[in-house]
Design an enzyme around this catalytic site. Structure first.
Site, mmCIF file in Angstrom:
data_model
loop_
_atom_site.group_PDB
_atom_site.id
_atom_site.type_symbol
_atom_site.label_atom_id
_atom_site.label_comp_id
_atom_site.label_asym_id
_atom_site.label_seq_id
_atom_site.Cartn_x
_atom_site.Cartn_y
_atom_site.Cartn_z
ATOM 1 N N LYS A 107 51.115 -3.109 -19.399
ATOM 2 C CA LYS A 107 51.927 -2.702 -18.008
ATOM 3 C C LYS A 107 51.178 -3.332 -16.714
ATOM 4 C CE LYS A 107 47.784 -0.770 -19.652
ATOM 5 N NZ LYS A 107 48.000 -0.350 -21.618
ATOM 6 N N GLU A 131 58.542 -0.873 -24.767
ATOM 7 C CA GLU A 131 58.174 0.774 -25.495
ATOM 8 C C GLU A 131 56.630 0.906 -24.680
ATOM 9 O OE1 GLU A 131 60.357 3.425 -25.856
ATOM 10 O OE2 GLU A 131 58.761 4.287 -25.398
ATOM 11 N N GLY A 136 51.497 4.005 -25.257
ATOM 12 C CA GLY A 136 51.185 3.184 -26.753
ATOM 13 C C GLY A 136 52.635 4.332 -27.791
ATOM 14 N N ILE A 138 54.033 6.851 -27.879
ATOM 15 C CA ILE A 138 54.669 7.461 -27.647
ATOM 16 C C ILE A 138 56.220 6.901 -27.233
ATOM 17 C CG2 ILE A 138 55.413 9.826 -26.657
ATOM 18 C CD1 ILE A 138 52.369 10.038 -26.478
ATOM 19 N N GLY A 189 33.625 2.985 -28.041
ATOM 20 C CA GLY A 189 35.264 2.032 -28.842
ATOM 21 C C GLY A 189 35.744 2.351 -27.559
ATOM 22 N N GLU A 192 36.134 0.574 -22.043
ATOM 23 C CA GLU A 192 35.659 -0.496 -21.927
ATOM 24 C C GLU A 192 33.899 -0.349 -21.534
ATOM 25 O OE1 GLU A 192 37.436 -3.277 -22.419
ATOM 26 O OE2 GLU A 192 38.967 -1.995 -22.775
ATOM 27 N N LYS A 207 50.793 2.849 -15.437
ATOM 28 C CA LYS A 207 52.043 3.829 -16.451
ATOM 29 C C LYS A 207 53.025 4.864 -15.645
ATOM 30 C CE LYS A 207 48.490 3.623 -20.075
ATOM 31 N NZ LYS A 207 47.529 4.152 -21.087
HETATM 32 N N1 LIG Z 1 44.738 -2.243 -27.120
HETATM 33 C C1 LIG Z 1 46.136 -1.200 -27.129
HETATM 34 O O1 LIG Z 1 45.206 -0.500 -27.980
HETATM 35 C C2 LIG Z 1 47.116 -1.405 -26.059
HETATM 36 C C3 LIG Z 1 48.090 0.167 -26.233
HETATM 37 C C4 LIG Z 1 48.802 0.097 -25.379
HETATM 38 C C5 LIG Z 1 48.486 -1.847 -24.679
HETATM 39 N N2 LIG Z 1 48.788 -2.506 -24.746
HETATM 40 C C6 LIG Z 1 48.564 -3.855 -24.051
HETATM 41 O O2 LIG Z 1 49.109 -4.533 -25.004
HETATM 42 C C7 LIG Z 1 48.699 -6.051 -24.497
HETATM 43 C C8 LIG Z 1 47.643 -6.460 -26.348
HETATM 44 O O3 LIG Z 1 46.304 -5.663 -25.743
HETATM 45 P P1 LIG Z 1 45.178 -5.868 -27.314
HETATM 46 O O4 LIG Z 1 44.325 -4.778 -27.199
HETATM 47 O O5 LIG Z 1 45.753 -6.203 -28.369
HETATM 48 O O6 LIG Z 1 44.459 -7.428 -26.389
HETATM 49 P P2 LIG Z 1 43.556 -7.813 -27.218
HETATM 50 O O7 LIG Z 1 42.883 -7.207 -28.026
HETATM 51 O O8 LIG Z 1 42.284 -8.391 -26.226
HETATM 52 O O9 LIG Z 1 44.255 -9.245 -27.504
HETATM 53 C C9 LIG Z 1 44.595 -9.893 -27.032
HETATM 54 C C10 LIG Z 1 45.027 -11.843 -27.174
HETATM 55 O O10 LIG Z 1 46.346 -12.391 -26.579
HETATM 56 C C11 LIG Z 1 45.075 -13.402 -27.093
HETATM 57 N N3 LIG Z 1 44.994 -14.804 -25.422
HETATM 58 C C12 LIG Z 1 44.898 -13.908 -23.927
HETATM 59 N N4 LIG Z 1 44.944 -15.253 -23.182
HETATM 60 C C13 LIG Z 1 45.271 -16.544 -23.965
HETATM 61 C C14 LIG Z 1 45.640 -17.554 -23.793
HETATM 62 N N5 LIG Z 1 45.588 -17.699 -22.084
HETATM 63 N N6 LIG Z 1 46.415 -17.938 -24.325
HETATM 64 C C15 LIG Z 1 46.771 -17.683 -25.602
HETATM 65 N N7 LIG Z 1 46.168 -16.276 -26.226
HETATM 66 C C16 LIG Z 1 45.483 -15.794 -25.560
HETATM 67 C C17 LIG Z 1 43.783 -13.582 -27.198
HETATM 68 O O11 LIG Z 1 43.546 -14.451 -28.166
HETATM 69 P P3 LIG Z 1 41.742 -14.917 -28.861
HETATM 70 O O12 LIG Z 1 42.426 -13.042 -30.172
HETATM 71 O O13 LIG Z 1 42.522 -15.716 -29.872
HETATM 72 O O14 LIG Z 1 40.624 -14.749 -28.093
HETATM 73 C C18 LIG Z 1 44.006 -12.263 -28.279
HETATM 74 O O15 LIG Z 1 44.616 -12.544 -29.607
HETATM 75 C C19 LIG Z 1 47.537 -5.728 -23.550
HETATM 76 O O16 LIG Z 1 49.003 -6.124 -22.468
HETATM 77 C C20 LIG Z 1 47.692 -4.203 -23.137
HETATM 78 O O17 LIG Z 1 47.141 -3.513 -22.385
HETATM 79 C C21 LIG Z 1 47.725 -2.004 -25.487
#
Ligand SMILES: NC(=O)c1ccc[n+]([C@@H]2O[C@H](COP(=O)([O-])OP(=O)(O)OC[C@H]3O[C@@H](n4cnc5c(N)ncnc54)[C@H](OP(=O)(O)O)[C@@H]3O)[C@@H](O)[C@H]2O)c1
Length: 441
Positions: A107, A131, A136, A138, A189, A192, A207
């Site tokens: 986002k 989406e 998330g 929804i 958790g 943050e 959003k």
């Molecule tokens: N978590 C949720 O509930 C949620 C909900 C809706 C939307 N989102 C969105 O989904 C996206 C991912 O969220 P997340 O919670 O999955 O994040 P996360 O757990 O922090 O995972 C981020 C991933 O990106 C990788 N990464 C970061 N910098 C990188 C780089 N320079 N080169 C290669 N890989 C890199 C990290 O690698 P490493 O693992 O090796 O560190 C990690 O695997 C974000 O845009 C977030 O806003 C998340």
């Protein structure tokens, strides 16, 4: 497997790892539903040695997400790294330029660069789907973009941040203060270590900016959103809301008005009888009011790896089937410049909490300031603070007492003017609290 849709997934964190699990677990069913297999052929993350609980033996590892984005091994680039700029923006631009479809859950990236990226994708004849970026799990993007294509939307609003809703729910249920609930959310958790982005309303604003663009056909304008977070909400406000028939929610609201589109994020009093008032804990909900369908309310998980991966897969399935819809539900070059409705012109009811010095004339003076600004009061609740154990039976004349007011519909400008005057008159001990009331059917 010749006709398989090949995915390159950048980011194997919470969402990325869940997406790989989903793709592996539901491979057969996905192939049937999409008419072709959907396979992850390549991935990228920072740490190659980390165990992510998924089998990566048959995928190509890319150290550089930009190289993955342009690789001949993939048809779709799935960006799940996060961040408004940097490697996320670079790799998404590179993928589009290389003629790859893009799916992202990011986002922050879209709130900042969404209009530009949508135009770029259109020029290159590829899809940019998102989406998972709003609410998330929804399916609100698909609902607005496709299912409601035959409607004119008047208002879209929702609880778009689970952290804030969790905190407000705990405050209400247990009578705890904001700080205590935030600490508990961090321990579990749900928040943050630096909670600013969530509790100060910016995540909701990102959003909302995406929902607005689709609902009203306007360019993304996250910077133009009026944003207020939940830090100022006290247990006194929560109790007063309850007594007056409301609950307090952090809402993102976008409304079509005569002067433009109003976009705002702030704590909001919603009638207890409204469906949105009953959405508790980390759950999200989005409501859409449109001319032909009436009102829709969708509720569900706004975050979490599996729920978010479910939304990411819905975008991927569309691409596998060859369903192409403009990023914001219409050709990107037809998005209109965003015309902002001034917040001063916002009309509605207001809850006001004043800490009034208990002395003659104070209340009359407050009532006069309200009347001068044409503000009529629907209800007034005055509480005597319980005296401290060692205090005299009645509070001393100078001790401030809480007074809660509910106004009939008025404007933001009138309320602000009245409160400025009341402050200047010196009858109140601290800045007034003011919470907007949203009329919901
Ligand atoms: N978590 C949720 O509930 C949620 C909900 C809706 C939307 N989102 C969105 O989904 C996206 C991912 O969220 P997340 O919670 O999955 O994040 P996360 O757990 O922090 O995972 C981020 C991933 O990106 C990788 N990464 C970061 N910098 C990188 C780089 N320079 N080169 C290669 N890989 C890199 C990290 O690698 P490493 O693992 O090796 O560190 C990690 O695997 C974000 O845009 C977030 O806003 C998340």
């Amino acid at each position: 497997m010749n006709n398989a849709l090949r995915l390159g997934v950048a980011g194997l964190g919470t969402v990325g790892a869940s997406l790989l699990r989903l793709t592996q677990r539901h491979a057969d069913e996905l192939a049937l539903r999409c008419g072709r297999p959907v396979v992850v052929t390549a991935v990228s993350a920072r740490d190659r040695n980390r165990d992510r609980g998924v089998d990566l033996s048959s995928v190509t590892w890319f150290k550089d997400p930009v190289a993955l984005a342009t690789s001949g091994e993939i048809d779709v680039f799935v960006e799940l790294m996060g961040g408004a700029d940097g490697v996320a923006a670079d790799s998404v631009r590179a993928a589009i330029n290389a003629g790859k479809h893009v799916v992202t859950a990011n986002k922050a990236l879209l709130a900042k660069h969404g209009t530009e990226l949508a135009r770029r994708a259109e020029e290159k004849g590829v899809s940019l789907n998102f989406e998972a970026a709003a609410a998330g799990g929804i399916p609100i993007i698909k609902t607005l973009r496709e299912a409601l294509a035959g409607n004119t939307v008047g208002r879209v609003y929702g609880i778009l941040n689970g952290t804030c809703n969790y905190i407000l729910t705990r405050m209400e249920r247990e009578g705890l203060a904001f700080d205590a609930c935030l600490a508990e959310a961090q321990r579990l958790g749900y928040a943050e270590a630096d909670p600013t982005f969530d509790v100060d309303g910016f995540d909701t604003a990102h959003k909302l900016s995406l929902l607005t663009a689709i609902a009203f056909g306007t360019e993304i304008s996250a910077d133009a959103i009026y944003v207020e977070g939940i830090r100022s909400i006290s247990t006194a406000d929560i109790e007063a809301a309850d007594e007056l028939g409301y609950r307090i929610k952090l809402l993102g609201v976008a409304t079509r008005t005569d002067t433009g589109i109003e976009q705002r994020v702030h704590p909001t009093m919603v009638p207890k009888s409204s469906p949105i008032a009953r959405v508790d804990g980390v759950t999200n909900a989005v409501a859409v009011e449109a001319d032909f369908v009436g009102r829709l309310v969708l509720a569900g998980p706004g975050a979490g790896g599996d729920a978010t991966a479910s939304a990411v897969m819905s975008d991927i399935a569309d691409l596998a089937r060859g369903d192409v819809v403009g990023t914001f539900g219409r050709p990107a070059h037809t998005l209109k410049p965003y015309q902002r409705a001034a917040m001063r012109a916002h009309a509605g009811g207001y809850y006001i909490r004043l800490s009034v010095f208990d002395r003659p004339g104070a209340f009359a003076s407050i009532a006069k300031r309200m009347a001068e600004n044409d503000i009529s009061l629907e209800s007034i609740v005055q509480r005597r603070r319980a005296p401290k154990a060692d205090a005299p039976e009645h509070p001393r004349p100078q001790e401030p007492q809480p007074v809660m007011l509910i106004t009939y519909d008025t404007t933001e400008a009138q309320v602000k003017e009245a409160l400025d005057r009341i402050m200047a008159d010196g009858h109140i001990a601290e800045r007034p609290q003011m919470i907007r009331i949203e009329q919901l059917a």
